[in-house]
Design a protein around this motif. Structure first.
Motif, short mmCIF file in Angstrom:
data_model
loop_
_atom_site.label_atom_id
_atom_site.label_comp_id
_atom_site.label_asym_id
_atom_site.label_seq_id
_atom_site.Cartn_x
_atom_site.Cartn_y
_atom_site.Cartn_z
N MET A 12 0.84 -1.18 0.00
CA MET A 12 0.00 0.00 0.00
C MET A 12 0.89 1.24 0.00
N SER A 13 0.66 2.16 -0.93
CA SER A 13 1.53 3.31 -1.09
C SER A 13 1.43 4.27 0.08
N ASN A 14 0.22 4.60 0.54
CA ASN A 14 0.03 5.47 1.69
C ASN A 14 -0.09 4.63 2.95
N PRO A 15 0.21 5.23 4.12
CA PRO A 15 0.03 4.46 5.37
C PRO A 15 -1.39 3.94 5.48
N PRO A 16 -1.58 2.65 5.70
CA PRO A 16 -2.94 2.09 5.74
C PRO A 16 -3.58 2.28 7.10
N VAL A 17 -4.84 1.98 7.17
CA VAL A 17 -5.55 1.79 8.43
C VAL A 17 -5.60 0.29 8.67
N ILE A 18 -5.15 -0.17 9.84
CA ILE A 18 -5.19 -1.58 10.18
C ILE A 18 -6.43 -1.84 11.03
N ALA A 19 -7.18 -2.86 10.67
CA ALA A 19 -8.32 -3.31 11.48
C ALA A 19 -7.97 -4.69 12.03
N ALA A 20 -7.94 -4.82 13.34
CA ALA A 20 -7.69 -6.11 13.97
C ALA A 20 -9.02 -6.80 14.21
N VAL A 21 -9.19 -8.01 13.69
CA VAL A 21 -10.47 -8.71 13.77
C VAL A 21 -10.26 -10.11 14.32
N ASP A 22 -11.33 -10.66 14.93
CA ASP A 22 -11.32 -12.06 15.35
C ASP A 22 -12.65 -12.73 15.06
N ARG B 51 -13.06 0.79 8.20
CA ARG B 51 -13.39 0.94 6.78
C ARG B 51 -13.75 2.40 6.46
N THR B 52 -14.60 3.00 7.28
CA THR B 52 -15.00 4.38 7.02
C THR B 52 -13.84 5.34 7.25
N ALA B 53 -12.97 5.04 8.22
CA ALA B 53 -11.80 5.88 8.45
C ALA B 53 -10.86 5.85 7.26
N ALA B 54 -10.65 4.66 6.69
CA ALA B 54 -9.79 4.55 5.51
C ALA B 54 -10.39 5.29 4.32
N LEU B 55 -11.72 5.22 4.18
CA LEU B 55 -12.37 5.95 3.09
C LEU B 55 -12.22 7.46 3.27
N SER B 56 -12.41 7.95 4.50
CA SER B 56 -12.31 9.39 4.73
C SER B 56 -10.89 9.89 4.56
N PRO C 8 1.27 2.04 10.10
CA PRO C 8 -0.06 2.47 9.67
C PRO C 8 -0.41 3.85 10.19
N MET C 9 -1.46 4.41 9.60
CA MET C 9 -2.03 5.66 10.09
C MET C 9 -2.62 5.45 11.48
N MET C 10 -3.23 4.30 11.68
CA MET C 10 -3.80 3.92 12.96
C MET C 10 -4.12 2.44 12.94
N THR D 108 3.34 1.05 18.36
CA THR D 108 4.13 2.20 17.91
C THR D 108 3.32 3.17 17.07
N CYS D 109 2.02 2.95 16.95
CA CYS D 109 1.14 3.82 16.16
C CYS D 109 -0.08 4.17 16.99
N PRO D 110 -0.88 5.16 16.59
CA PRO D 110 -2.14 5.41 17.29
C PRO D 110 -3.04 4.19 17.25
N VAL D 111 -3.69 3.90 18.37
CA VAL D 111 -4.60 2.77 18.48
C VAL D 111 -5.99 3.31 18.80
N VAL D 112 -6.97 2.98 17.96
CA VAL D 112 -8.35 3.37 18.18
C VAL D 112 -9.09 2.16 18.73
N VAL D 113 -9.67 2.29 19.92
CA VAL D 113 -10.43 1.21 20.54
C VAL D 113 -11.91 1.56 20.42
N VAL D 114 -12.66 0.69 19.73
CA VAL D 114 -14.09 0.89 19.52
C VAL D 114 -14.83 0.07 20.56
N PRO D 115 -15.62 0.69 21.44
CA PRO D 115 -16.26 -0.05 22.52
C PRO D 115 -17.37 -0.96 22.02
N HIS D 116 -17.67 -1.97 22.80
CA HIS D 116 -18.76 -2.87 22.46
C HIS D 116 -20.09 -2.17 22.65
#
Length: 347
Positions: A1-11, A24-29, A107-109, A137-145
């Motif tokens: 990926m040319s620009n820093p990506p947004v990483i989504a950690a999933v399980d 997904r929406t953060a990467a689009l914006s 990544p961007m985050m 080593t990057c910003p981490v966004v935690v989305v609550p349940h």
């Protein structure tokens, strides 16, 4: 990926799918790619190790990864995808595997849910979420349940959450406002502002940059919240609303609390370079007596994102700061924990 990506950690859990949608929406914006990372369960990691050690060509090259297949199906059903989407299956412990891929991808985050598939229902924050937010080593966004969503969701028609000043209300100190103090609406503004927890003397510049960049990408306002100490006294009112000073009150003594005036002056000085860099982003400033974490949690009820620094850049402790930890534990919406990405620079 040319620009820093947004990483989504999933399980595969509902919590992680909420985080995936946010990513997904953060990467689009941001106009960047999306990297979906999944740490394989122990049984799959054991199979991969066995196949590698035996060098058996009769064993299938690809082992079952139901989470990967499921997440791909979820993304295929999304209304719009970022310009590039990549999936990565990882091995190792969850915190370490995510820390490594974050260091490699820069990544961007990194976005993840507050609890994983194995979390106890009563936990506010899972151990993996805490560990990644503490060490990445990057910003981490935690989305609550979903259980931590504010009752009734964000207030309608832009009404503020409890304890938060309304846009244009008396006492709101806004940058880019009209003569009556009402901030101009941004084109395509998202629901809720970006709330930035700021210690004017200590918060690293990387934290401010992240908050303003996210607000610019969303077309929304940055609300800056700083706390000042209040000595106990007989007239102290517990859990009073935000005390915010209008610009004209900064010019003279007025009736305002001196600590508030000094706090807002410090904010204004610290924010000046960001306002020049992001002139399109409206800014609101709030000086809060006492408990910064509690006010940030209140603001999270209607915020698109709350941004906090992980810890003081000159403190080499591996522990997360008390404000960041409390906000992660109790916020009603997404929280970005931003480390000092350039710790050798002055904040």
């Amino acid at each position: 990926m040319s620009n820093p990506p947004v990483i989504a950690a999933v399980d595969g859990s509902d919590h992680s799918l909420r985080a995936l949608e946010w990513a997904r929406t953060a990467a689009l914006s941001r106009g960047t790619g999306l990297l979906v990372a999944h740490v394989l369960p122990d049984v799959s990691q054991l199979y991969a190790g066995r196949r590698s050690s035996l060098h058996d060509p009769n064993e299938p090259a690809r082992f079952a990864d139901p989470v990967g297949d499921y997440v791909r199906g979820v993304l295929e059903a999304a209304p719009e995808l970022p310009p590039e989407v990549r999936y990565e299956a990882l091995e190792g412990s969850v915190p370490e595997a995510l820390r490594v891929i974050a260091a490699e991808a820069a990544p961007m985050m990194l976005v993840m849910g507050s609890r994983g598939r194995g979390g106890f229902a009563t936990l506010l924050l899972g151990s993996n979420s805490r560990a990644v937010a503490t060490t990445a080593t990057c910003p981490v966004v935690v989305v609550p349940h979903a259980d931590r969503d504010a009752p009734g969701g964000a207030p309608a028609d832009g009404a503020p959450a409890d304890g938060a000043p309304a846009d244009g209300a008396p006492g709101t100190y806004s940058h880019g406002a009209d003569p009556h103090g009402t901030a101009p609406p941004a084109a395509g503004a998202s629901a809720g502002r970006v709330v930035l927890g700021l210690h004017a003397a200590e918060t690293p510049e990387d934290v401010l940059l992240f908050a303003f960049a996210e607000a610019a990408a969303r077309g929304t306002t940055v609300q800056v919240v700083s706390a000042y100490a209040v000595p106990p006294g007989p007239t102290l009112i517990v859990d009073s609303p935000f005390q915010v000073i209008p610009p004209e009150a900064l010019a003279d003594d007025g009736d305002a609390v001196p600590a508030e005036r000094e706090m807002l002056r410090a904010q204004t000085e610290r924010l000046a370079p960001l306002r020049s860099r992001y002139p399109q982003v409206p800014v609101e400033q709030a000086a809060v007596p006492g408990d910064a974490a509690g006010r940030l949690v209140d603001a999270s009820r209607s915020a698109a994102l709350v941004v906090v620094g992980r810890h003081h850049p000159r403190r080499r402790s591996l522990l997360m700061g008390s404000v960041a930890n409390a906000v992660l534990q109790h916020a009603h919406g997404p929280v970005a924990v931003v480390p000092a990405l350039h710790p050798d620079e002055d904040s």
